[in-house]
Enzyme design. Structure first.
Site, PDB file in Angstrom:
ATOM      1  N   CYS A  79      22.267  30.784  36.523  1.00 25.93           N
ATOM      2  CA  CYS A  79      22.444  29.365  36.804  1.00 25.93           C
ATOM      3  C   CYS A  79      22.299  29.111  38.313  1.00 25.93           C
ATOM      4  O   CYS A  79      21.217  29.248  38.854  1.00 25.93           O
ATOM      5  CB  CYS A  79      23.779  28.881  36.240  1.00 25.93           C
ATOM      6  SG  CYS A  79      23.883  27.085  36.030  1.00 25.93           S
ATOM      7  N   HIS A 135      23.918  31.219  30.478  1.00 27.61           N
ATOM      8  CA  HIS A 135      25.057  32.016  30.936  1.00 27.61           C
ATOM      9  C   HIS A 135      25.379  33.162  29.970  1.00 27.61           C
ATOM     10  O   HIS A 135      26.198  33.002  29.064  1.00 27.61           O
ATOM     11  CB  HIS A 135      26.295  31.128  31.068  1.00 27.61           C
ATOM     12  CG  HIS A 135      26.271  30.188  32.216  1.00 27.61           C
ATOM     13  ND1 HIS A 135      26.830  30.497  33.440  1.00 27.61           N
ATOM     14  CD2 HIS A 135      25.756  28.943  32.342  1.00 27.61           C
ATOM     15  CE1 HIS A 135      26.666  29.473  34.267  1.00 27.61           C
ATOM     16  NE2 HIS A 135      26.015  28.517  33.621  1.00 27.61           N
ATOM     17  N   GLU A 147      27.204  35.701  30.540  1.00 28.72           N
ATOM     18  CA  GLU A 147      28.604  36.112  30.719  1.00 28.72           C
ATOM     19  C   GLU A 147      29.560  35.267  29.886  1.00 28.72           C
ATOM     20  O   GLU A 147      30.726  35.648  29.699  1.00 28.72           O
ATOM     21  CB  GLU A 147      28.977  36.054  32.207  1.00 28.72           C
ATOM     22  CG  GLU A 147      29.264  34.670  32.778  1.00 28.72           C
ATOM     23  CD  GLU A 147      28.037  33.840  33.079  1.00 28.72           C
ATOM     24  OE1 GLU A 147      28.198  32.729  33.624  1.00 28.72           O
ATOM     25  OE2 GLU A 147      26.904  34.292  32.774  1.00 28.72           O
TER      26      GLU A 147
END
Length: 226
Positions: free
Chosen positions: A86, A194, A196
């Site tokens: 990002c 994302h 994660e």
């Protein structure tokens, strides 16, 4: 492996990135602040999402001048893994470590939802745990994720296998549905989604976890520990 999670003023996904590699994968991780000038002892670098320096001027445009970025560039030049997610992707583009630019979303709105991605190249250190053309689900949360590059750059990205992920349904206007790209050497990956945030079933899915396990498996083959 030992990961450096880079923290800029305005980063807000550093905790998630740390949690993914430290708590979920059980690897070593440390926060490294933007004022530092050394990455000695680290095997991988993670640039998290957020709003570095408030996203003033352009997303990532000020962060590229942080003291730590000279070391990130050197780290990348040595062929070691650098992942920007990002805002981290935006920083890598502004720093010249990846080609192209990230612009305002097509609809000029911030988007926050889970999307389907297609794994376009599973022969990188970041994607080896995926199948080619596999569809995975990963969250996005961005206002400036519209990837653009000129025709010559796009042709090079395709020819070199640098397009790592594409959107199955384009949410932001990115050219050729691009969601993530690598540098020509394949050791720097920038992506708007994302991973994660997709490492535990509790969070709605684990498709992002294999990106990190891919890096760790690469490290097991290439990193020498004293």
């Amino acid at each position: 492996m030992k990961f450096a999670v880079i923290v800029f003023p305005g980063s807000n996904c550093d905790l998630d990135m740390y949690h993914a590699v430290k708590d979920v994968l059980g690897e070593e991780a440390e926060y490294v602040f933007h004022t530092e000038t050394s990455l000695e002892g680290f095997d991988g670098v993670l640039l998290p999402g957020g709003f570095s320096y408030g996203d003033y001027l352009r997303c990532g445009s000020i962060a590229q001048f942080s003291p730590i970025m000279a070391e990130v560039k050197r780290f990348a030049e040595e062929g070691r893994p650098v992942l920007g997610v990002c805002n981290g992707f935006q920083v890598l583009v502004e720093a010249g470590l990846l080609p192209g630019v990230l612009m305002r979303n097509r609809d000029l709105k911030f988007m926050c939802k889970t999307v389907d991605l297609v794994v376009e190249n599973n022969e990188t250190m970041f994607t080896s745990e995926y199948a080619a053309q596999e569809t995975i689900r990963v969250p996005i949360a961005h206002g400036e994720g519209n990837y653009y590059c000129d025709d010559a750059t796009l042709a090079a990205l395709k020819a070199n296998g640098q397009i790592a992920f594409t959107y199955k349904e384009n949410p932001n206007g990115s050219v050729e549905n691009i969601a993530g790209i690598t540098n020509e050497a394949g050791n720097v990956l920038g992506m708007m989604p994302h991973p994660e945030r997709a490492v535990e079933a509790l969070l709605g899915g684990e498709d992002g976890k294999r990106l990190f396990t891919s890096i760790v498996k690469w490290g097991a083959r290439h990193v020498t520990y004293n």
